[in-house]
Write an enzyme that holds these catalytic residues in place. Sequence first.
Site, PDB file in Angstrom:
ATOM      1  N   CYS A 113      33.069  48.879 -17.957  1.00 50.55           N
ATOM      2  CA  CYS A 113      33.143  49.908 -16.899  1.00 50.55           C
ATOM      3  C   CYS A 113      31.952  50.867 -16.941  1.00 50.55           C
ATOM      4  O   CYS A 113      31.703  51.583 -15.975  1.00 50.55           O
ATOM      5  CB  CYS A 113      34.436  50.700 -17.016  1.00 50.55           C
ATOM      6  SG  CYS A 113      35.891  49.676 -17.060  1.00 50.55           S
ATOM      7  N   HIS A 254      33.973  57.680 -13.821  1.00 48.76           N
ATOM      8  CA  HIS A 254      34.558  56.341 -13.680  1.00 48.76           C
ATOM      9  C   HIS A 254      36.034  56.488 -13.305  1.00 48.76           C
ATOM     10  O   HIS A 254      36.780  57.234 -13.942  1.00 48.76           O
ATOM     11  CB  HIS A 254      34.411  55.576 -14.996  1.00 48.76           C
ATOM     12  CG  HIS A 254      35.254  54.349 -15.062  1.00 48.76           C
ATOM     13  ND1 HIS A 254      35.321  53.444 -14.021  1.00 48.76           N
ATOM     14  CD2 HIS A 254      36.078  53.870 -16.031  1.00 48.76           C
ATOM     15  CE1 HIS A 254      36.151  52.471 -14.360  1.00 48.76           C
ATOM     16  NE2 HIS A 254      36.619  52.708 -15.559  1.00 48.76           N
ATOM     17  N   ASN A 284      40.853  50.868 -10.216  1.00 50.32           N
ATOM     18  CA  ASN A 284      39.777  50.903 -11.213  1.00 50.32           C
ATOM     19  C   ASN A 284      38.942  49.632 -11.016  1.00 50.32           C
ATOM     20  O   ASN A 284      39.399  48.533 -11.316  1.00 50.32           O
ATOM     21  CB  ASN A 284      40.426  50.950 -12.602  1.00 50.32           C
ATOM     22  CG  ASN A 284      39.420  50.900 -13.742  1.00 50.32           C
ATOM     23  OD1 ASN A 284      38.282  50.473 -13.567  1.00 50.32           O
ATOM     24  ND2 ASN A 284      39.855  51.321 -14.915  1.00 50.32           N
TER      25      ASN A 284
END
Length: 327
Positions: A113, A254, A284
């Site tokens: 990520c 994020h 996500n």
Amino acid sequence: MGVRIAGTGSAVPERRLTNDDLSRMVETSDEWIVQRTGIRERRVCDPSREGTFTLNRDALRRALEAAGMQGSDLDLVIVGTCTQEMSCPSVACRIAGELGVTPGGAFDVVAACSGFVYAMNVADSLIRSGRFRSIGVCGGDAMSTIIDYQERSVSILFGDAAGAAVLVADPDPRRGCIHQQLGSDGRDWTPLYIPRRLQEVPEADRDNPIRMGNLRMNGREVFKFAVSRFRQVIEDALQATQLTPADLSQVICHQSNIRIIESAIEKVGLPPEKVYINIDRFGNSSAGSVGLCLDQLWRAGKVPAGKPMMMVAFGGGMTWASSVWTV
Ligand code: UT7
């Protein structure tokens, strides 16, 4: 030498996977998912025509259009991703080939990520070195290709998306990344990993029903790591730059879980209106999330020139990264 963001772009699949759709696949509910994650729906690829390559390519194509540039204007393409269709060629090579960047360089960065923020930091440093003048940076994952949809611990969280930015050399050295951090702790990577062979699977996880090639995650462990790491990384960046949260136009976090972002807002004292949230609509999206937020903010005129903004991410590896920019 400074660095200017000449344009941004993003791409998401058309298909929406709602919490209600998921509750027909596994034992979960819209209420549980919204309360624990802030997610209402996420986008997922149609595997017959979409994937990591197409999302990142389309995001970069839009960033080039926004910059008024062509692929042939780029010296290099860097793609942050952990869902490459093939380990060779890289996603970046295929994009470079299709968008006309050849013979410019191309490589992928694997930092889960944190991939987009890693790639932005690397690209900024390469342009500042004087060896490159224009770099296409992408971050994007087709998480749906590595998710076991029988497993509610992972299926509710992730979606597919990509974001991109075109970076070019600028004569003003104050422009560009004014602080960056790339971090990792590979001593214990087991809270989040994508094994290909049983040999790598820790003894304690050998009974895990999730198939090889799919993502395995200990959500609680990742959550604890994320909450403390986010706080530390943001505080480090503020201290290093001598900025206060009030000085920033945006803190682009994020989009991992709304509770992780809210904890950063509360613990660091960030003004909530400066912390953009789109996890409700996109879930996500791993390396896609920060670039997607950046593009949406950029197009809405919310990242004004002359004011610093911060990007921050964490992910599997474990990895983390921050990047403070004067745009
Ligand atoms: O981008 C980086 C990658 N990952 C992350 O950022 C993930 C970070 N972690 C998280 O976001 C959260 O840990 C999750 C959303 C994955 C899970 O939320 P949680 O609040 O940590 O739940 P939990 O795993 O502690 O489970 C709490 C309860 C359990 O039931 P019991 O043991 O209390 O009876 C679970 O079995 O909730 C149950 N549960 C669910 N119930 C309905 C777990 N997943 C679900 C679900 N639907 N999808």
